[in-house]
Design a protein around this motif. Structure first.
Motif, PDB file in Angstrom:
ATOM      1  N   ALA A   8       6.528  -4.295  -1.375  1.00 36.02           N
ATOM      2  CA  ALA A   8       5.947  -5.496  -2.039  1.00 36.02           C
ATOM      3  C   ALA A   8       6.475  -5.140  -3.716  1.00 36.02           C
ATOM      4  CB  ALA A   8       4.481  -5.482  -2.053  1.00 36.02           C
ATOM      5  N   ALA A   9       6.704  -4.135  -4.022  1.00 30.34           N
ATOM      6  CA  ALA A   9       7.012  -3.706  -5.480  1.00 30.34           C
ATOM      7  C   ALA A   9       8.472  -4.444  -5.454  1.00 30.34           C
ATOM      8  CB  ALA A   9       7.254  -2.163  -5.564  1.00 30.34           C
ATOM      9  N   LYS A  10       9.247  -4.704  -4.436  1.00 29.92           N
ATOM     10  CA  LYS A  10      10.538  -5.107  -4.696  1.00 29.92           C
ATOM     11  C   LYS A  10      10.480  -6.747  -4.368  1.00 29.92           C
ATOM     12  CE  LYS A  10      12.793  -1.183  -2.579  1.00 29.92           C
ATOM     13  NZ  LYS A  10      13.538  -0.764  -1.333  1.00 29.92           N
ATOM     14  N   MET A  11       9.348  -7.479  -4.183  1.00 33.21           N
ATOM     15  CA  MET A  11       9.184  -8.858  -4.192  1.00 33.21           C
ATOM     16  C   MET A  11       9.123  -9.462  -5.475  1.00 33.21           C
ATOM     17  SD  MET A  11       6.200  -9.094  -1.256  1.00 33.21           S
ATOM     18  CE  MET A  11       6.674  -8.261   0.327  1.00 33.21           C
ATOM     19  N   VAL A  12       9.911 -10.427  -5.565  1.00 33.09           N
ATOM     20  CA  VAL A  12       9.680 -11.430  -6.697  1.00 33.09           C
ATOM     21  C   VAL A  12       8.434 -12.093  -6.947  1.00 33.09           C
ATOM     22  CG1 VAL A  12      10.871 -13.698  -8.041  1.00 33.09           C
ATOM     23  CG2 VAL A  12      12.365 -12.103  -6.557  1.00 33.09           C
ATOM     24  N   ASP A  13       7.683 -11.878  -7.904  1.00 34.19           N
ATOM     25  CA  ASP A  13       6.532 -12.141  -8.318  1.00 34.19           C
ATOM     26  C   ASP A  13       6.482 -13.347  -9.451  1.00 34.19           C
ATOM     27  OD1 ASP A  13       3.710 -12.556  -8.622  1.00 34.19           O
ATOM     28  OD2 ASP A  13       3.511 -10.483  -9.289  1.00 34.19           O
ATOM     29  N   ASN A  14       6.233 -14.547  -8.845  1.00 38.96           N
ATOM     30  CA  ASN A  14       6.230 -15.712 -10.003  1.00 38.96           C
ATOM     31  C   ASN A  14       4.801 -16.218 -10.482  1.00 38.96           C
ATOM     32  OD1 ASN A  14       5.465 -16.719  -7.742  1.00 38.96           O
ATOM     33  ND2 ASN A  14       7.146 -18.272  -7.464  1.00 38.96           N
ATOM     34  N   VAL A  15       3.889 -15.479 -10.358  1.00 36.16           N
ATOM     35  CA  VAL A  15       2.464 -15.685 -10.698  1.00 36.16           C
ATOM     36  C   VAL A  15       2.252 -15.131 -11.967  1.00 36.16           C
ATOM     37  CG1 VAL A  15       0.053 -15.632  -9.710  1.00 36.16           C
ATOM     38  CG2 VAL A  15       1.664 -15.706  -8.015  1.00 36.16           C
ATOM     39  N   PRO A  16       2.023 -16.026 -12.948  1.00 32.67           N
ATOM     40  CA  PRO A  16       1.935 -15.509 -14.142  1.00 32.67           C
ATOM     41  C   PRO A  16       0.660 -14.519 -13.997  1.00 32.67           C
ATOM     42  CG  PRO A  16       2.571 -17.795 -14.219  1.00 32.67           C
ATOM     43  CD  PRO A  16       2.295 -17.340 -12.754  1.00 32.67           C
ATOM     44  N   MET A  17       0.304 -13.712 -15.211  1.00 32.71           N
ATOM     45  CA  MET A  17      -0.857 -12.789 -15.173  1.00 32.71           C
ATOM     46  C   MET A  17      -2.090 -13.761 -15.364  1.00 32.71           C
ATOM     47  SD  MET A  17      -2.669 -10.177 -14.719  1.00 32.71           S
ATOM     48  CE  MET A  17      -1.268  -9.093 -14.403  1.00 32.71           C
TER      49      MET A  17
ATOM     50  N   ILE B 285      -6.898  -7.574  -8.632  1.00 34.33           N
ATOM     51  CA  ILE B 285      -5.285  -8.211  -8.860  1.00 34.33           C
ATOM     52  C   ILE B 285      -4.431  -7.280  -8.486  1.00 34.33           C
ATOM     53  CG2 ILE B 285      -3.775  -8.814 -10.818  1.00 34.33           C
ATOM     54  CD1 ILE B 285      -6.114  -9.728 -12.431  1.00 34.33           C
ATOM     55  N   TYR B 286      -3.308  -7.710  -7.821  1.00 35.54           N
ATOM     56  CA  TYR B 286      -2.333  -7.146  -6.925  1.00 35.54           C
ATOM     57  C   TYR B 286      -1.845  -6.179  -8.345  1.00 35.54           C
ATOM     58  CZ  TYR B 286       2.354  -5.940  -5.605  1.00 35.54           C
ATOM     59  OH  TYR B 286       3.560  -5.226  -5.377  1.00 35.54           O
ATOM     60  N   SER B 287      -1.632  -4.971  -7.677  1.00 31.52           N
ATOM     61  CA  SER B 287      -0.947  -3.944  -8.573  1.00 31.52           C
ATOM     62  C   SER B 287       0.317  -3.393  -7.919  1.00 31.52           C
ATOM     63  CB  SER B 287      -1.858  -2.790  -9.043  1.00 31.52           C
ATOM     64  OG  SER B 287      -1.353  -1.713  -9.771  1.00 31.52           O
ATOM     65  N   PRO B 288       1.499  -3.506  -8.224  1.00 38.34           N
ATOM     66  CA  PRO B 288       2.627  -3.029  -7.621  1.00 38.34           C
ATOM     67  C   PRO B 288       2.800  -1.573  -7.409  1.00 38.34           C
ATOM     68  CG  PRO B 288       3.260  -3.863  -9.667  1.00 38.34           C
ATOM     69  CD  PRO B 288       1.808  -4.274  -9.508  1.00 38.34           C
ATOM     70  N   ARG B 289       3.179  -1.110  -6.361  1.00 34.83           N
ATOM     71  CA  ARG B 289       3.291   0.515  -6.270  1.00 34.83           C
ATOM     72  C   ARG B 289       4.827   0.792  -5.984  1.00 34.83           C
ATOM     73  NH1 ARG B 289       1.156   1.676  -9.330  1.00 34.83           N
ATOM     74  NH2 ARG B 289       0.828   3.832  -8.846  1.00 34.83           N
TER      75      ARG B 289
ATOM     76  N   CYS C 151       0.729  -1.104  -0.018  1.00 34.76           N
ATOM     77  CA  CYS C 151      -0.101   0.185   0.029  1.00 34.76           C
ATOM     78  C   CYS C 151       0.738   1.124   0.078  1.00 34.76           C
ATOM     79  CB  CYS C 151      -0.864  -0.156   1.097  1.00 34.76           C
ATOM     80  SG  CYS C 151      -2.155   1.404   1.147  1.00 34.76           S
ATOM     81  N   ILE C 152       0.560   2.229  -0.489  1.00 31.81           N
ATOM     82  CA  ILE C 152       1.109   3.436  -0.796  1.00 31.81           C
ATOM     83  C   ILE C 152       0.597   4.531   0.021  1.00 31.81           C
ATOM     84  CG2 ILE C 152      -0.230   4.506  -2.825  1.00 31.81           C
ATOM     85  CD1 ILE C 152       3.574   4.643  -2.450  1.00 31.81           C
TER      86      ILE C 152
END
Length: 514
Positions: A410-419, A401-405, A230-231
């Motif tokens: 969280a924006a620095k986390m590795v996201d391995n969940v395909p769109m 759906i999660y949107s990186p801010r 969250c921003i």
């Protein structure tokens, strides 16, 4: 405004006629603006909250808007909507007239939201659409305000790319709108007025409220929860509560004006009063005091499960004008995912909280927010969210759906969940939400409900529409003269997201029903 406040602010000027060089603009913000920093932000608490109740328009600016019109486009949450009401009030006191067309406006403000990337993209797209209008009307002022303006990356992007913008100001200094407008008129250069100072509460700001039936009342600002996605804690600042006497006075004034419903607003509304060091007074105390006001409905949003205490539940159970609908964002049904999100509660804690609420308020309606596709969310964790939804039996949910801010952990986390997986999960969740919403509505078939009549239906001007205390949309045929009143309606048809009914009677006085 005192000298100390003025020193907290500064204007950055960039000539719109010159091509912006590719450079680092951080030098402009050394004393005014700090980019999001979890480390720095968590040091909050040492800065004293200052209260100012003497807002007034400087005589120098009293006729600034004579013969001019303003237009504000609002994106995002109710807090932004309320900020727009305040800015509209300031514009009107400056002598401006309101318009609903950008083509007629002399000043256009975009009051922005930073909660998701799509919201920001809409604003940049709108700025692009406004450029031809600016070329056609060189004296037109275009401004960007709201949450996006508190992000350094956004300010830099506007400075470099959108030279049609005349002013940028943040969420902490809306009360400086007269000075900002005057500076924009005088300099004909881009004015950036963004405060990093978070500790002020400004009272007695003018407002032009949207409608005369429902009203929003801000009771606190900011958030200290720092959920990793969250921003808001960065764009809205530290938690700071308005004094209870100011809130109560505002609500009493609204009741005297004939408003039928008030929604108390805060980014983390049930943290209200935690920052007071001279009194012990929380949201439960405020709600208890507001119960005595002759106003049919009072509700609040948005609450955090972590701060939903037993005293608040006890007060809400008293009923009266305190509605039996609670929006309680859960975000995920997985304890391990909640930990990664830094929500600071577990699945078990949430379930126990709901048990307490339902024990005290048996007929309560619960709605929620849920994020799917958070970085590294597993199939098992998503299934836990589905199972929690069924266990709680929510009547509605806002799903995302999660949107990186940029700037959040969280924006620095590795996201391995395909769109495609994220989208599939959202579809499955929405199917469940629709199923439970339709089931909840079926319970109203043949029942008599009390509806606050808000106006004509958006789909049919011959039909009236309004909401129950549980926030259910009801459509029915009736005379336009009952708009703004409470009416008894018998439900004849139930749908997934609305109810149809027939008008029985108009409720007299301030009586409150189902």
């Amino acid at each position: 405004m005192n000298e100390e406040q003025r020193l907290q602010s500064s204007q950055v000027k960039a000539s719109p006629s010159e091509k912006k060089p590719e450079k680092d603009y951080s030098q402009y913000f050394q004393s005014v603006y700090t980019p999001p920093s979890l480390k720095d932000a968590k040091k909050r608490g040492k800065e004293e909250v200052s209260y100012f109740d003497n807002f007034k328009i400087d005589p120098r600016f009293e006729n600034l808007g004579a013969g001019r019109k303003f237009y504000i486009r609002t994106y995002g949450c109710q807090m932004n909507e309320h900020d727009t009401e305040v800015m509209a009030g300031i514009f009107m006191e400056l002598g401006y007239d309101i318009t609903d067309s950008v083509n007629d406006a002399d000043v256009i403000l975009l009051n922005t939201c930073a909660i998701r990337e799509n919201a920001e993209n809409k604003v940049f797209g709108e700025l692009g659409h406004l450029k031809p209008l600016k070329l056609e009307k060189p004296d037109l002022l275009i401004g960007v305000c709201g949450c996006m303006s508190q992000e350094e990356s956004v300010v830099n992007k506007i400075l470099k790319t959108y030279d049609q913008v005349d002013m940028i100001f943040g969420t902490h200094n809306i009360h400086r709108l007269p000075e900002i407008l005057n500076e924009a008129y005088m300099s004909k250069e881009m004015v950036v007025d963004v405060w990093s100072k978070e500790g002020d509460v400004i009272e007695n700001l003018p407002k032009v409220r949207k409608g005369q039936i429902k009203a929003w009342v801000n009771i606190m600002y900011g958030c200290d929860k720092f959920c990793t996605y969250c921003i808001v804690p960065y764009t809205r600042g530290k938690e700071r509560s308005r004094r209870p006497e100011d809130i109560i006075q505002e609500v009493r004034h609204l009741a005297a004006q004939g408003y039928k419903e008030v929604t108390l607003l805060g980014q983390n509304v049930n943290a209200y009063g935690k920052d007071f060091d001279d009194i012990t007074y929380r949201l439960g105390d405020l709600m208890d005091d507001l119960r005595s006001i002759d106003l049919p409905r009072i509700r609040f949003t948005t609450s955090h499960p972590r701060d939903f205490d037993d005293h608040l539940i006890e007060v809400l159970a008293k009923g009266g004008n305190l509605v039996d609908h609670i929006h309680l964002p859960v975000q995920s049904g997985s304890t391990s995912m909640l930990k990664i999100m830094a929500r600071k509660y577990s699945r078990e804690h949430y379930i126990e909280l709901v048990r307490k609420i339902r024990e005290a308020i048996p007929n309560v309606s619960l709605t929620t927010d849920i994020i799917v596709g958070f970085p590294n969310e597993t199939d098992e964790q998503f299934e836990e969210t589905l199972s929690l939804y069924k266990e709680i039996g929510f009547e509605m949910a806002f799903t995302y759906i999660y949107s990186p801010r940029e700037g959040t952990p969280a924006a620095k986390m590795v996201d391995n969940v395909p769109m495609e997986v994220k989208k599939e999960r959202l579809q499955r969740l929405n199917a469940l939400v629709n199923e439970y919403a339709a089931e909840a509505m079926k319970a109203y078939d043949g029942k008599i409900v009390e509806v606050l009549v808000e106006g004509e239906s958006k789909k049919n001007p011959d039909v009236l529409s309004g909401y129950t205390a549980k926030n259910k949309l009801v459509n029915f045929v009736g005379p336009k003269s009952i708009i703004g009143k409470l009416a008894k309606v018998k439900i004849t048809t139930t749908k997934t997201w609305s109810l149809n009914g027939e008008l029985l009677e108009v409720v007299s006085g301030q009586e409150v029903g189902v």
